[in-house]
Design a protein around this motif. Structure first.
Motif, short mmCIF file in Angstrom:
data_model
loop_
_atom_site.label_atom_id
_atom_site.label_comp_id
_atom_site.label_asym_id
_atom_site.label_seq_id
_atom_site.Cartn_x
_atom_site.Cartn_y
_atom_site.Cartn_z
N MET A 1 0.82 -1.18 0.09
CA MET A 1 -0.10 -0.10 -0.05
C MET A 1 0.69 1.37 -0.11
SD MET A 1 -2.93 0.97 2.90
CE MET A 1 -4.02 -0.24 2.45
N ASP A 2 0.67 2.07 -0.92
CA ASP A 2 1.41 3.43 -0.91
C ASP A 2 1.01 4.25 0.10
OD1 ASP A 2 -0.88 4.17 -2.27
OD2 ASP A 2 0.01 5.40 -3.58
N MET A 3 1.95 5.43 0.51
CA MET A 3 1.75 6.30 1.29
C MET A 3 0.38 7.09 1.19
SD MET A 3 4.08 9.51 2.59
CE MET A 3 5.43 8.52 2.70
N PHE A 4 -0.05 7.43 -0.13
CA PHE A 4 -1.23 8.18 -0.21
C PHE A 4 -2.37 7.27 -0.09
CE2 PHE A 4 -4.93 9.85 -2.99
CZ PHE A 4 -4.94 10.98 -2.46
N ALA A 5 -2.45 5.87 -0.14
CA ALA A 5 -3.57 5.12 0.07
C ALA A 5 -3.74 5.18 1.75
CB ALA A 5 -3.40 3.84 -0.41
N ARG A 6 -2.48 5.06 2.29
CA ARG A 6 -2.44 4.85 3.88
C ARG A 6 -2.73 6.12 4.50
NH1 ARG A 6 2.74 2.60 3.03
NH2 ARG A 6 3.90 4.74 3.36
N PHE A 7 -2.69 7.24 3.89
CA PHE A 7 -3.13 8.57 4.33
C PHE A 7 -4.72 8.64 4.16
CE2 PHE A 7 -4.27 12.89 3.50
CZ PHE A 7 -3.40 13.58 4.68
N LEU A 8 -5.22 8.27 3.11
CA LEU A 8 -6.59 8.17 2.88
C LEU A 8 -7.51 7.24 3.88
CD1 LEU A 8 -7.18 8.58 -0.94
CD2 LEU A 8 -7.47 10.18 0.75
N SER A 9 -6.75 6.09 3.94
CA SER A 9 -7.40 5.02 4.97
C SER A 9 -7.32 5.55 6.38
CB SER A 9 -6.85 3.45 4.80
OG SER A 9 -5.46 3.80 5.18
N VAL A 10 -6.14 6.17 6.79
CA VAL A 10 -6.23 6.64 8.21
C VAL A 10 -7.26 7.91 8.42
CG1 VAL A 10 -4.75 7.74 9.70
CG2 VAL A 10 -3.88 5.82 8.74
N GLY A 11 -7.22 8.97 7.38
CA GLY A 11 -8.23 9.85 7.47
C GLY A 11 -9.71 9.39 7.44
N GLY A 12 -9.92 8.38 6.58
CA GLY A 12 -11.22 7.86 6.64
C GLY A 12 -11.71 7.29 7.93
N ALA A 13 -10.70 6.62 8.50
CA ALA A 13 -10.96 5.99 9.61
C ALA A 13 -11.24 6.70 10.85
CB ALA A 13 -9.84 4.77 9.98
N ALA A 14 -10.46 7.72 10.74
CA ALA A 14 -10.51 9.04 11.80
C ALA A 14 -11.81 9.68 11.85
CB ALA A 14 -9.19 9.84 11.74
N THR A 15 -12.23 9.89 10.63
CA THR A 15 -13.56 10.54 10.24
C THR A 15 -14.47 9.73 10.70
OG1 THR A 15 -12.76 12.03 8.43
CG2 THR A 15 -15.11 11.52 8.43
N LEU A 16 -14.42 8.19 10.31
CA LEU A 16 -15.64 7.53 10.82
C LEU A 16 -15.58 7.27 12.49
CD1 LEU A 16 -17.83 5.38 10.17
CD2 LEU A 16 -15.71 3.60 10.08
N LEU A 17 -14.47 7.19 13.06
CA LEU A 17 -14.42 7.30 14.39
C LEU A 17 -15.11 8.41 15.03
CD1 LEU A 17 -13.54 5.90 17.12
CD2 LEU A 17 -11.23 7.37 16.86
N GLN A 18 -14.93 9.56 14.56
CA GLN A 18 -15.39 10.90 15.08
C GLN A 18 -16.99 10.84 14.92
OE1 GLN A 18 -13.92 14.43 13.52
NE2 GLN A 18 -15.38 15.78 14.57
#
Length: 83
Positions: free
Chosen positions: A1-18
């Motif tokens: 998984m490249d850095m951009f995909a990791r960035f998107l997945s972390v951001g999406g998970a953080a948004t979902l958590l919120q």
């Protein structure tokens, strides 16, 4: 998984958590809702920082240095969203 995909997945998970925390707090009847929202935001921001640091960027930078920069960016984002 490249850095951009990791960035998107972390951001999406953080948004979902919120939003999960906000919804759960609101449905549990916690009030005032702005405090529930603020608490959900803070938990999400801490998760986002830790996951971005360790998973996205795999940083070895000193924790205090990266945490202070991240906190400054979160404060700016919070301020801009509150306008």
């Amino acid at each position: 998984m490249d850095m951009f995909a990791r960035f998107l997945s972390v951001g999406g998970a953080a948004t979902l958590l919120q939003y999960v925390l906000l919804t759960a707090g609101a449905q549990a009847g916690l009030r005032p809702i702005w405090m529930v929202s603020g608490a959900a935001f803070l938990v999400s921001a801490v998760f986002n920082f830790l996951a971005t640091r360790s998973f996205t960027f795999r940083s070895n930078e000193p924790l205090a240095q990266s945490a202070s920069r991240f906190a400054a960016m979160v404060a700016v984002g919070l301020f801009l969203n509150s306008l």
